[in-house]
Enzyme design. Structure first.
Site, PDB file in Angstrom:
ATOM      1  N   ASP A 187      89.426  16.378  48.774  1.00  0.00           N
ATOM      2  CA  ASP A 187      88.654  15.975  49.950  1.00  0.00           C
ATOM      3  C   ASP A 187      89.538  15.459  51.087  1.00  0.00           C
ATOM      4  O   ASP A 187      89.076  15.331  52.226  1.00  0.00           O
ATOM      5  CB  ASP A 187      87.658  14.860  49.575  1.00  0.00           C
ATOM      6  CG  ASP A 187      86.658  15.307  48.527  1.00  0.00           C
ATOM      7  OD1 ASP A 187      86.100  16.403  48.689  1.00  0.00           O
ATOM      8  OD2 ASP A 187      86.439  14.566  47.561  1.00  0.00           O
ATOM      9  N   ASP A 232      86.013  11.675  47.347  1.00  0.00           N
ATOM     10  CA  ASP A 232      86.786  10.770  46.499  1.00  0.00           C
ATOM     11  C   ASP A 232      88.037  11.418  45.918  1.00  0.00           C
ATOM     12  O   ASP A 232      88.910  10.731  45.418  1.00  0.00           O
ATOM     13  CB  ASP A 232      85.919  10.237  45.353  1.00  0.00           C
ATOM     14  CG  ASP A 232      85.312  11.351  44.502  1.00  0.00           C
ATOM     15  OD1 ASP A 232      85.558  12.530  44.814  1.00  0.00           O
ATOM     16  OD2 ASP A 232      84.587  11.028  43.550  1.00  0.00           O
ATOM     17  N   ASP A 249      80.441  14.893  49.855  1.00  0.00           N
ATOM     18  CA  ASP A 249      80.781  15.403  48.535  1.00  0.00           C
ATOM     19  C   ASP A 249      79.620  15.056  47.603  1.00  0.00           C
ATOM     20  O   ASP A 249      78.866  14.119  47.875  1.00  0.00           O
ATOM     21  CB  ASP A 249      82.074  14.735  48.065  1.00  0.00           C
ATOM     22  CG  ASP A 249      82.540  15.254  46.720  1.00  0.00           C
ATOM     23  OD1 ASP A 249      82.338  16.439  46.452  1.00  0.00           O
ATOM     24  OD2 ASP A 249      83.102  14.459  45.951  1.00  0.00           O
TER      25      ASP A 249
END
Length: 907
Positions: free
Chosen positions: A648, A644, A335
């Protein structure tokens, strides 16, 4: 959930007019639902909570720990020895099996709590209109059709279609990955609009950061976007680790080999007219001898030591097998926001007086300086009037605050405005400026105007500062300042050109201007600033890459690990960060970034090709993240996924190794992950990969140490029976002593072996790499041959020279102890000698050898221990012959490594 809930999932609410939405739910924008309808709707749609998937109970999970091929053989052997009343053998075998199951059960019990955490994230309070009255209710009581109100600081309770909005901004980073708050409005959008761009919708679990609004609930519980993510988490595959896959194949091979040896031994013994009970026990003894009982414990301890080492390097392992998986990682899907970047907007560049100024420092820390780009000269606000006014405008035309929490700065309000305060603070501006320029009035930011303006007293006159979009503010400007602070005609083309160049690098650019007003001007109107403004500068910002990430990405590339950025942010911003940290480097620009809307066009087969070609995947949905991870795995990759947010979580669970952020990560992300980073730093993942490779090395070293010696025990029994020797050289209970004591005191010490130099310069451990490679087969053959030869010769030599049977067996058992100790020294590295590694780089090796020999002396010379194990003390001459044999083992393996290194250098 009933049919209506399913229909909600299929409708594109963002593309439907609000009156039609209200009609669909039979709701009223002014009075809300009738209280009498609520119970019926709750029955129809259910509570506004997430359905939790029922997992296996603790009893079933405990018994599943025994589902292992090698354990099956041990369990069967244990029951046979129980039937034959061999109590010592039976108790030791079952003890090993039970300890292994308990350790596995404890580890598994700590994992897989994703849905519970996700349900917790949904519980909050909501302000609802029912029967024309506003009331506070628990969010679980909200139903579709409810009219909800929300203000800054609220957590959104359900999925909502906006009815009205006043300067409403929502932090959707946990759901979409968008790093900046999203400005919301009530405009109807095309049905093809992706989730991250649906500005007329609010989604459960997101946060209101600014403004206020009202909307109608269109989905609750499992039908919300976060509910769909919950279902994706449930659908994610729980994969075996590379090591467990290798061990499963290895176990099957070992079982066939051991059973074949046992059957052949039993048949040959019967042929030699040995008693069938004795031969049956001999076959059992051979099976127990050949099975590495200490392997499960050694693996667990090695993994646990890896966990401890990783914790010191800011990586907390939640699931024990994940330690080894890290060593096999071939691709890291990361990410962007908060992982590769600071998740703190930062002004990095300014333009004023025709000069580009670089601003150092990252995040909301006030540490940093302003430097002229052309010559790196450090400057302050005294440099020019334009610079001072540009920074002042950013500081005062602002509703945010920088607050200190636990010694660390954070922003209260809009992150963009927080960045402007920080850039001013780096030039030594502070809150005295607020007192110097008292605020009289404000025109708040509204999307239709694309600017914000504030009016301040300025020593007898008033001054209005304006900040906003470049294309808007430049149309309102007539002047700019020269170096001396004099007004000159505004050069719009130059400013727009500079701003566009900044934007192409993924920077968010704001334009600043001012105008002087007379002291009687106490209120600010749009017409006061519509024209005649004086341009003072541009400030360009970005959520910057973490400085240490650049080096970490380099390490990954040298280790043969690919990096893929998978984010919900915009493609331009994502590409800029990817270039800055080296993810995109010298690649075909056509294959640098692709968006979620483009990915939707590809089936799973085409997606496999796309997943390999591209480095950056922007504006992707949680489902697309999951598909991308699967596409990489299908091609044989061992994929790590970092994240986070709630968005995700499905991909974190699907990945071979899910990595969540400990500071900014949601509970959902943490519970879905195998590993949590305590510092939210991508660089810590690379450190963890390094430790994971060390763990794999050490487990492999244990296997390559224990298997040849285990097989030697079984072969020694086979040879004795084949030669029709009157007595077996070792008994089953002596075999168990050898296996357990050497595994504990010798083999376990390999778990503490430090990582070898150059461990991150190797290619990733291949997923199809076999435990039984050429080195393994060579070691198996040569070590087994030396030990078996030594056992048969020395056992018969002792008997021929007057030793008792107990003494001869004591010598035979000691052959294994001495040879395994000497062989251990050569298993510390597959290619290096213990001298090149450093004699005491792993002091536990020497401690283990010392303890092993101390306990072996007790085994031989101390009663009642030697009585129980049917041994007696042996002579010094016998010890001399044993150490000669041990030296042969060390010399043979050492010489083979030396020759192998020469061959490798030449090739």
């Amino acid at each position: 959930m009933e049919n209506h809930g399913t229909n909600q999932e299929q409708k594109f609410w963002h593309s439907i007019e609000i009156n039609d939405v209200l009609k669909e739910f039979n709701s009223n924008a002014h009075t809300g639902l009738k209280e009498s309808e609520i119970s019926e709707r709750q029955q129809k749609y259910g509570k506004n909570i997430l359905t939790q998937k029922k997992g296996d109970g603790p009893i079933k999970r405990f018994f599943l720990q025994f589902h292992n091929s090698l354990l099956y053989v041990l369990i069967i052997s244990g029951f046979i020895t129980l039937f034959l009343k061999q109590w010592a053998d039976c108790s030791v075998i079952f003890g090993v099996v039970l300890v292994n199951a308990i350790v596995g059960f404890i580890q598994e019990s700590k994992a897989l709590k994703s849905l519970e955490a996700l349900a917790k994230s949904m519980t909050t309070q909501a302000v609802v209109m029912r029967d024309g009255k506003r009331m506070h209710i628990d969010s679980s009581e909200v139903v579709p059709g409810d009219i909800l109100f929300f203000v800054s600081g609220d957590k959104v309770a359900a999925d909502i279609k906006l009815i009205s909005s006043r300067e409403l901004q929502i932090n959707e980073s946990a759901l979409t990955g968008e790093s900046l708050p999203v400005e919301k409005n009530i405009n109807t959008l095309p049905s093809s609009t992706v989730l991250a761009d649906r500005k007329n919708m609010l989604y459960a679990s997101t946060l209101v950061t600014y403004g206020s609004g009202k909307g109608v609930v269109i989905a609750t519980g499992d039908n919300t976007e976060v509910g769909k993510i919950s279902q994706l988490i449930s659908s994610a595959d729980v994969l075996d680790t590379p090591l467990t896959q290798r061990m499963a194949k290895f176990s099957i091979f070992l079982i066939y080999l051991i059973l074949t040896m046992a059957v052949v031994t039993f048949g040959v013994g019967i042929y030699h007219n040995q008693g069938w009970v004795l031969m049956f026990l001999a076959a059992i003894g051979l099976s127990v001898a050949a099975i590495p009982e200490g392997l499960p414990a050694a693996m667990t301890i090695t993994l646990a030591i890896g966990v401890s080492r990783m914790a010191k390097r800011k990586a907390i392992i939640r699931k024990l097998p994940a330690v080894e998986t890290l060593g096999s990682t071939t691709v890291i899907c990361s990410d962007k926001t908060g992982t590769l970047t600071e998740n703190q907007m930062t002004v990095v560049e300014m333009f004023t007086d025709g000069k580009t100024i670089e601003v150092s420092g990252t995040g909301y820390s006030f540490d940093g300086q302003l430097k002229l780009k052309e010559n790196n000269t450090i400057i302050g606000i005294e440099y020019s009037k334009s610079l001072k006014l540009c920074l002042t405008a950013g500081y005062l035309c602002n509703d945010a605050k920088i607050i200190n929490i636990d010694g660390k700065n954070d922003v209260q309000g809009d992150p963009t405005e927080g960045a402007l305060i920080v850039s001013g603070a780096k030039a030594k501006l502070n809150d005295e400026l607020v007192e110097q320029y008292p605020k009289l009035d404000t025109i708040p930011f509204e999307s239709q105007y694309q600017y914000m303006a504030t009016l301040h007293e300025n020593g007898g006159t008033n001054i209005a500062f304006v900040k906003g979009a470049v294309e808007k503010i430049t149309n309102m400007c007539s002047y700019m300042l020269d170096k001396q602070g004099n007004k000159i005609p505004f050069n719009k083309d130059e400013i727009v050109k500079v701003a566009n160049e900044m934007a192409t690098r993924g920077l968010r650019v704001l334009c600043f201007a001012y105008t002087d007003l007379d002291e009687n001007h106490k209120q600010l109107r749009h017409e006061d600033i519509a024209t005649g403004l004086t341009f003072v500068g541009l400030q360009a910002m970005i959520d910057p890459a973490r400085p240490e990430v650049i080096e970490a990405v380099k390490k990954c590339h040298s280790a043969g690990i690919k990096i893929k950025m998978i984010t919900g942010d915009h493609a331009l911003t994502a590409s800029a960060i990817a270039k800055a940290i080296g993810i995109i480097k010298g690649e075909n620009p056509d294959y640098t970034a692709i968006t979620g809307s483009q990915l939707e066009q590809y089936d799973d087969e085409k997606l496999k090709e796309i997943a390999v070609k591209y480095s950056v995947f922007a504006r992707v949905t949680p489902e697309q993240k999951l598909r991308l991870v699967r596409a990489l795995q299908v091609q044989g990759n061992i994929a790590a996924m970092t994240g986070d947010g709630v968005n995700d979580a499905p991909a974190l669970k699907q990945a071979n190794i899910g990595v969540a952020m400990g500071i900014t990560g949601t509970e959902v992300a943490k519970e879905s992950a195998d590993m949590v980073l305590t510092d939210d730093n991508f660089a810590s993942i690379v450190a963890a990969v390094e430790e994971g490779r060390c763990v794999f090395d050490n487990i492999r070293k244990f296997i390559i140490w224990t298997l040849p010696t285990n097989m030697a025990q079984g072969i020694a029994m086979m040879v004795a029976i084949f030669l029709n020797m009157p007595e077996l050289p070792i008994l089953p209970k002596q075999i168990l002593w050898i296996n357990m004591s050497t595994a504990l005191f010798l083999g376990m010490m390999l778990s503490f072996e430090p990582k070898e130099e150059g461990i991150m310069e190797r290619e990733p451990i291949s997923s199809d790499m076999k435990i039984m490679d050429g080195v393994f087969w060579y070691r198996l053959a040569i070590i087994s041959a030396i030990i078996v030869t030594g056992v048969v010769i020395l056992f018969n030599y002792e008997l021929a020279h007057g030793a008792t049977l107990a003494q001869a067996r004591g010598v035979a058992v000691s052959v294994f102890i001495v040879c395994q100790s000497m062989y251990l020294l050569n298993c510390r590295s597959m290619t290096k000698s213990m001298f090149s590694l450093g004699l005491f780089s792993n002091p536990y090796i020497w401690l283990g050898i010392f303890i092993m020999f101390a306990t072996q002396l007790i085994f031989l010379y101390v009663s009642p221990v030697n009585t129980f194990f049917s041994t007696e003390g042996i002579s010094l001459a016998s010890w001399g012959r044993l150490f000669i044999l041990g030296f042969i083992v060390y010399a043979v393996i050492g010489t083979s490594k030396f020759i192998g290194n020469i061959v490798r250098k030449k090739s």
